[in-house]
Each structure stands twice: as C-alpha cells, then as structure tokens.
Design an enzyme around this catalytic site. Structure first.
Site, PDB file in Angstrom:
ATOM      1  N   ARG A 235       0.833  -1.185   0.000  1.00 36.77           N
ATOM      2  CA  ARG A 235       0.000   0.000   0.000  1.00 36.77           C
ATOM      3  C   ARG A 235       0.873   1.242   0.000  1.00 36.77           C
ATOM      4  O   ARG A 235       1.832   1.316   0.770  1.00 36.77           O
ATOM      5  CB  ARG A 235      -0.890  -0.008   1.251  1.00 36.77           C
ATOM      6  CG  ARG A 235      -2.120   0.864   1.205  1.00 36.77           C
ATOM      7  CD  ARG A 235      -3.225   0.279   0.367  1.00 36.77           C
ATOM      8  NE  ARG A 235      -3.642  -1.030   0.758  1.00 36.77           N
ATOM      9  CZ  ARG A 235      -4.464  -1.310   1.777  1.00 36.77           C
ATOM     10  NH1 ARG A 235      -4.918  -0.342   2.545  1.00 36.77           N
ATOM     11  NH2 ARG A 235      -4.827  -2.541   2.022  1.00 36.77           N
TER      12      ARG A 235
ATOM     13  N   SER B 110      -8.384  -0.273  -0.952  1.00 33.34           N
ATOM     14  CA  SER B 110      -9.319  -0.728   0.076  1.00 33.34           C
ATOM     15  C   SER B 110     -10.085   0.449   0.676  1.00 33.34           C
ATOM     16  O   SER B 110     -10.774   1.169  -0.031  1.00 33.34           O
ATOM     17  CB  SER B 110      -8.564  -1.522   1.138  1.00 33.34           C
ATOM     18  OG  SER B 110      -9.441  -2.098   2.067  1.00 33.34           O
ATOM     19  N   HIS B 111      -9.931   0.682   1.980  1.00 30.72           N
ATOM     20  CA  HIS B 111     -10.655   1.742   2.682  1.00 30.72           C
ATOM     21  C   HIS B 111      -9.767   2.944   2.958  1.00 30.72           C
ATOM     22  O   HIS B 111     -10.193   3.877   3.641  1.00 30.72           O
ATOM     23  CB  HIS B 111     -11.184   1.204   4.009  1.00 30.72           C
ATOM     24  CG  HIS B 111     -10.090   0.770   4.942  1.00 30.72           C
ATOM     25  ND1 HIS B 111      -9.389  -0.397   4.737  1.00 30.72           N
ATOM     26  CD2 HIS B 111      -9.556   1.346   6.044  1.00 30.72           C
ATOM     27  CE1 HIS B 111      -8.481  -0.516   5.679  1.00 30.72           C
ATOM     28  NE2 HIS B 111      -8.553   0.525   6.485  1.00 30.72           N
TER      29      HIS B 111
ATOM     30  N   LYS C 233      -3.270  -6.372  -3.449  1.00 29.47           N
ATOM     31  CA  LYS C 233      -3.512  -7.565  -2.646  1.00 29.47           C
ATOM     32  C   LYS C 233      -3.184  -8.765  -3.524  1.00 29.47           C
ATOM     33  O   LYS C 233      -3.638  -8.849  -4.672  1.00 29.47           O
ATOM     34  CB  LYS C 233      -4.966  -7.619  -2.165  1.00 29.47           C
ATOM     35  CG  LYS C 233      -5.301  -6.549  -1.134  1.00 29.47           C
ATOM     36  CD  LYS C 233      -6.737  -6.648  -0.644  1.00 29.47           C
ATOM     37  CE  LYS C 233      -7.032  -5.591   0.405  1.00 29.47           C
ATOM     38  NZ  LYS C 233      -8.446  -5.611   0.858  1.00 29.47           N
TER      39      LYS C 233
ATOM     40  N   ASP D 242     -16.791  -1.601   1.970  1.00 26.67           N
ATOM     41  CA  ASP D 242     -15.622  -0.748   1.799  1.00 26.67           C
ATOM     42  C   ASP D 242     -15.280  -0.625   0.319  1.00 26.67           C
ATOM     43  O   ASP D 242     -16.014  -1.126  -0.550  1.00 26.67           O
ATOM     44  CB  ASP D 242     -14.437  -1.266   2.621  1.00 26.67           C
ATOM     45  CG  ASP D 242     -13.851  -2.560   2.094  1.00 26.67           C
ATOM     46  OD1 ASP D 242     -14.538  -3.272   1.335  1.00 26.67           O
ATOM     47  OD2 ASP D 242     -12.692  -2.874   2.422  1.00 26.67           O
TER      48      ASP D 242
ATOM     49  N   ASP E 120     -13.198  -1.903  -1.758  1.00 26.17           N
ATOM     50  CA  ASP E 120     -12.977  -3.059  -2.633  1.00 26.17           C
ATOM     51  C   ASP E 120     -13.867  -4.237  -2.278  1.00 26.17           C
ATOM     52  O   ASP E 120     -13.646  -5.357  -2.732  1.00 26.17           O
ATOM     53  CB  ASP E 120     -11.504  -3.472  -2.641  1.00 26.17           C
ATOM     54  CG  ASP E 120     -11.024  -3.994  -1.301  1.00 26.17           C
ATOM     55  OD1 ASP E 120     -11.526  -3.534  -0.266  1.00 26.17           O
ATOM     56  OD2 ASP E 120     -10.120  -4.863  -1.281  1.00 26.17           O
TER      57      ASP E 120
ATOM     58  N   ASP F 178     -14.545  -6.154   0.378  1.00 23.95           N
ATOM     59  CA  ASP F 178     -14.240  -7.334   1.190  1.00 23.95           C
ATOM     60  C   ASP F 178     -14.523  -7.117   2.676  1.00 23.95           C
ATOM     61  O   ASP F 178     -14.249  -7.989   3.490  1.00 23.95           O
ATOM     62  CB  ASP F 178     -12.798  -7.815   0.971  1.00 23.95           C
ATOM     63  CG  ASP F 178     -11.744  -6.774   1.331  1.00 23.95           C
ATOM     64  OD1 ASP F 178     -12.103  -5.699   1.835  1.00 23.95           O
ATOM     65  OD2 ASP F 178     -10.549  -7.049   1.087  1.00 23.95           O
ATOM     66  N   ARG F 179     -15.088  -5.944   3.044  1.00 24.98           N
ATOM     67  CA  ARG F 179     -15.443  -5.682   4.439  1.00 24.98           C
ATOM     68  C   ARG F 179     -16.892  -5.227   4.509  1.00 24.98           C
ATOM     69  O   ARG F 179     -17.333  -4.401   3.706  1.00 24.98           O
ATOM     70  CB  ARG F 179     -14.528  -4.625   5.052  1.00 24.98           C
ATOM     71  CG  ARG F 179     -13.060  -5.037   5.045  1.00 24.98           C
ATOM     72  CD  ARG F 179     -12.239  -4.163   5.964  1.00 24.98           C
ATOM     73  NE  ARG F 179     -12.443  -2.754   5.686  1.00 24.98           N
ATOM     74  CZ  ARG F 179     -12.232  -1.789   6.579  1.00 24.98           C
ATOM     75  NH1 ARG F 179     -11.865  -2.088   7.801  1.00 24.98           N
ATOM     76  NH2 ARG F 179     -12.402  -0.533   6.243  1.00 24.98           N
TER      77      ARG F 179
ATOM     78  N   HIS G 265     -14.024  -7.861   8.011  1.00 22.68           N
ATOM     79  CA  HIS G 265     -13.647  -8.977   7.141  1.00 22.68           C
ATOM     80  C   HIS G 265     -14.320 -10.237   7.673  1.00 22.68           C
ATOM     81  O   HIS G 265     -14.196 -10.570   8.855  1.00 22.68           O
ATOM     82  CB  HIS G 265     -12.132  -9.184   7.145  1.00 22.68           C
ATOM     83  CG  HIS G 265     -11.364  -8.146   6.396  1.00 22.68           C
ATOM     84  ND1 HIS G 265     -11.223  -8.174   5.022  1.00 22.68           N
ATOM     85  CD2 HIS G 265     -10.683  -7.067   6.821  1.00 22.68           C
ATOM     86  CE1 HIS G 265     -10.482  -7.142   4.640  1.00 22.68           C
ATOM     87  NE2 HIS G 265     -10.145  -6.444   5.712  1.00 22.68           N
TER      88      HIS G 265
END
Length: 485
Positions: A37, A126-127, A136, A267, A269, A271-272, A354
């Site tokens: 990141r 992501s967030h 990722k 979020d 992407d 995944d949350r 997650h």
C-alpha cells in the site's frame, strides 16, 4: 474460454510503452504485513506496479504456475497501475486473465474457481484515503503476505527475475454473472418468504462493489434501496469504510425514516461488511460474527470458529456455549485466512468487518457473500437481525486506542510488557500482543502492523470495570516508560 470484454462503463486503461528496468527498489512503506500500500505519485507509481508484476511472475513461475488473474478497484489511479502491472506480468512470461474493474472478492473468485489460474493480484486501496492505492496478492489460493512480500521486494531490488523467451498473453473475461450466481447459493434452502417483507439498503460508498450489488439485488426477494452504487474514485458521498459510523449515516437515516429495515455497507474493494439494524444501531464485526456463528453451529455442531484478538469476550463465550470451538486469531485478513487453513476453522471474522467462510465457500473474505449469509442466518434462526442484536449482552468497550511511542519500537515495547506480565504471573493470551484477562474483563495491547504505533482496547461488563482495566493498562505502560496519549 471465450474472451468477453466488459468494463462496466469505466475507462479502459492504456498500457504504458516502456517501464522495464533491470532492478527496482520499492519505498519501504509499500511493503506491509498484509499487502502492499502506498500514496499515488509519492510512494507508488506505474514503475512500482510493473515491478510487482515482473517479480510476482518470477514467484509464480518458480511455483510451477503460468496464469495470473488481475482486477482493479475504482480509484482514479487504478487503471494506470493495473495496466503497468499487467505489462510486468506479461514481460515475466505470465498469461494474464484480466477480469477488469472488480471488487477484491471477485478477484479471489477468479483464482478459486479456476484450476488453471495460479495466482491473483487486485489493484486496490481498500478503505484508505482516495490518493492511496496498492496490491492484494494471492498465490495458489493462499494469501501472499509477510515474508512473501518481503521476498518480493528483494527480488525486485536485486533484479533476480527469471529470464523468459516469450512474453505472456492476455485473456479478458467477464466473471460477474458467474460470481453472482455462485454467491446466491448462500440462500440455498431459505424460504423466500423470510426475506420478501424486508426493505434492505445497500451502500457501496461509490466503491468497486456497486455494479455487482446492482446485479445481485435483481435476483433477491424483498425490496432493495441502493445507495452510491456508481463507481467514483472521488468518493463524493462518503468515504468507503464501514467501520466509521459517519460513513453509515445514509443507512442510519434511512432506517430512522422508515425507508429500510436493515442496511449493508461495503468498503472500497468490497471485502469488508458493515451492518445497520432496524433500530439504526451499527453491528460491529464481532457482533456480525456472533450471528453467523449461532446459525452455523446449529448446522455444524462442534465447528471451529476464529475471531481476531480485538473481538468481544461475549463472542468467544457464545461460541463455546453453542458447542463450538472458539479460537483467538491475530489481527489481519491475510493472517486469518492462513490460520483458517491451518486450523480447519470454517468461519472467521475480525472487528474490521472482514468475514471468512469455509463451510460452503472458499475461505476468503467476501462482504457481498457475507451480507447474504447474514440474511440467511436471520431466516434460519427465526429472528430479525434487530432481535438477534437485542439478545446480545451489553458491554462497555473502548474503540481502538492508537498512540505513537516516539523513539521506541512498538514491537519492542510490547515484548517488554509481555516479559513483565510473565514475571508477575498475569494471565494473558499472546496470540497478537497481550490480551490480559482480569475479573473486570480484558485489555489488549499490540503493535500495529501498518503504522509505527501501539494499539489498545478494553472491554468490561461495567463502566467502573472498564475504568479499572484502563488504569491497569496505563500502569503497565508506565512501567515501560510509555504514556498513552
């Protein structure tokens, strides 16, 4: 496989002409514990992306693979990074299965559902703030993190890339329909009448999950209200982080106005997962896992369920009371996925939202599938999510308390405090830092894997108990010359 080009209305990236270098050194901040990141234009550039692709190509080929799936989220920098990443993979002799703009779970699905795909990379921030981005990675269905990422950096820095005779090719595929069909199996055996009366809100936060949510709800019973499903890397409505209550206000307001009965938030992407119940309350990650665990253990008695070290003791006690095996896991999505495979856990989750399913799914974190599993659990348990939340004991708990320790390595500080706790005979769990249990409840101290900071958390059944826990924590910190600010 038939190649289908489908870009969901986003700009098709242009592959840069020349990014090749003999070796490349990443900014140290890019190489994180769970993923990679950085800040676009500062610590992250197309040359970084090319080098990630070229280095990962070497890793995949040495593992006997030849094909890697690539997707990217809706951030403004993602198309350029994806194009450079693809070029690096191809220069390394890898065939790239390009799935286009997609949330991370779709990238994981592209790997898990195809035996001829040997790895995957999602370009995503992501967030994180909108000027951040990263990668990722997945190798052979296993999370790629920690020492794997360190080694990827070493390969790039030394230029130890395998020489190849031929560049790889590109396959462009659309997996959206197959993915939606797959996650709908979460509702197998569920009476549609249990969902039909519900008015369900879906807030994508202008993140990458939006187009799939639009597609998914067309196949669901009930009434559906969509919020911010157009993909926009400016995030004009609110930031896509469902762990921050200010980002859930549209759902909370919709519940208060009688527009919806339950809300799901995602979020950047996908995944949350965040959940808002019918009283406008936010269900945090451990509370979502508790609902899922109650449902799962009714069907799989004795199953092992993992939750990260930040989660409520109420969750771990409930899992045990329902006949399951409760296991504390270190914080971090990659660490949990790896731990699930090692322990045989069939469900896992963490405070960040997650959620991981390995009973009837692939074992990775998928917020869209998770939302369907929450609906299915509610129907099977015969209670609304609001009623299930009402049944949970009330505790007094802090948020994550994050604080810097100037001049002190956070991991060394935690190790010092752990040594003192052991000398004093204190009962604690050392899975990730120190989780200390007392008659008042528990407190946690750990070093962040993403920032040079310490993080703490505490929970008690009473306000006075929480105050005593924090006083104990502060005393332990003080013994190491650390003050919590």
């Amino acid at each position: 496989m038939r190649a289908i080009c489908c870009w969901h209305g986003w700009a098709r990236p242009t592959v840069p002409d020349r990014l090749r270098v003999e070796r490349h050194r990443f900014d140290p901040g890019l190489l994180r514990e769970y993923d990679m990141r950085g800040v676009w234009g500062e610590t992250l550039s197309p040359r970084d992306a090319w080098s990630v692709g070229r280095s990962f190509a070497t890793v995949v080929r040495r593992a006997g693979g030849m094909r890697v799936a690539v997707g990217y989220d809706g951030r403004l920098s993602s198309p350029k990074l994806e194009a450079a990443l693809v070029q690096g993979l191809c220069d390394g002799g890898i065939t790239v299965r390009r799935i286009g703009p997609a949330p991370t779970p779709l990238l994981y699905y592209a790997v898990a559902s195809a035996p001829d795909v040997h790895g995957g990379i999602e370009v995503t921030g992501s967030h994180n703030p909108k000027d951040h981005n990263g990668f990722k990675l997945d190798l052979g269905g296993q999370p790629f993190f920690g020492n794997d990422i360190v080694d990827l950096g070493r390969i790039a820095a030394t230029g130890e890339w395998d020489r190849v005779c031929d560049r790889g090719g590109i396959e462009t595929v659309d997996l959206a329909g197959a993915y939606v069909e797959r996650i709908l199996h979460a509702l197998d055996g569920i009476d549609p009448a249990g969902i039909e009366p519900l008015r369900i809100g879906w807030d994508a936060g202008n993140g990458a999950a939006g187009p799939l949510i639009e597609r998914l709800v067309r196949h669901l019973p009930g009434q559906h209200v969509l919020f911010h499903t157009s993909v926009d890397g400016h995030f004009p409505n609110h930031h896509p982080d469902p762990t921050e209550i200010e980002n859930l206000q549209d759902l909370i307001t919709a519940v208060a106005s009688g527009k919806i009965d339950i809300g799901f938030a995602f979020d950047g992407d996908g995944d949350r997962l965040g959940v808002v119940d019918g009283r406008g309350r936010v269900l945090w990650g451990d509370q979502i896992v508790q609902i899922l665990a109650q449902d799962l253990l009714a069907r799989y008695p004795g199953a092992r369920i993992m939750a990260d070290v930040k989660c409520s003791q109420v969750l771990f006690d409930a899992i045990t009371a329902w006949g399951g095996i409760a296991q504390i896991a270190p914080t971090g999505h990659s660490l949990i996925k790896s731990g699930m495979k090692q322990s045989g856990a069939v469900l896992a989750g963490e405070m960040t939202g997650h959620l991981f399913f390995a009973d009837d799914y692939y074992g990775y974190d998928d917020a869209l599938y998770g939302a369907l599993r929450v609906l299915a659990a509610s129907v099977r348990l015969g209670a609304s999510v609001t009623a299930l939340r009402d049944a949970m004991p009330r505790t007094h708990v802090t948020p994550d308390l994050r604080f810097a320790v100037p001049g002190i390595d956070p991991f060394s500080a935690v190790a010092q405090i752990i040594a003192v706790l052991r000398d004093d005979g204190v009962v604690f769990d050392a899975t990730d830092g120190a989780r200390v249990t007392t008659p008042d409840g528990w407190w946690l101290l750990r070093a962040s894997n993403t920032q040079a900071m310490l993080t703490a958390r505490a929970e008690s059944l009473t306000a006075r108990g929480l105050a005593r826990l924090l006083a104990d924590l502060d005393a332990r910190l003080g013994s190491a010359g650390i003050r919590r600010i």
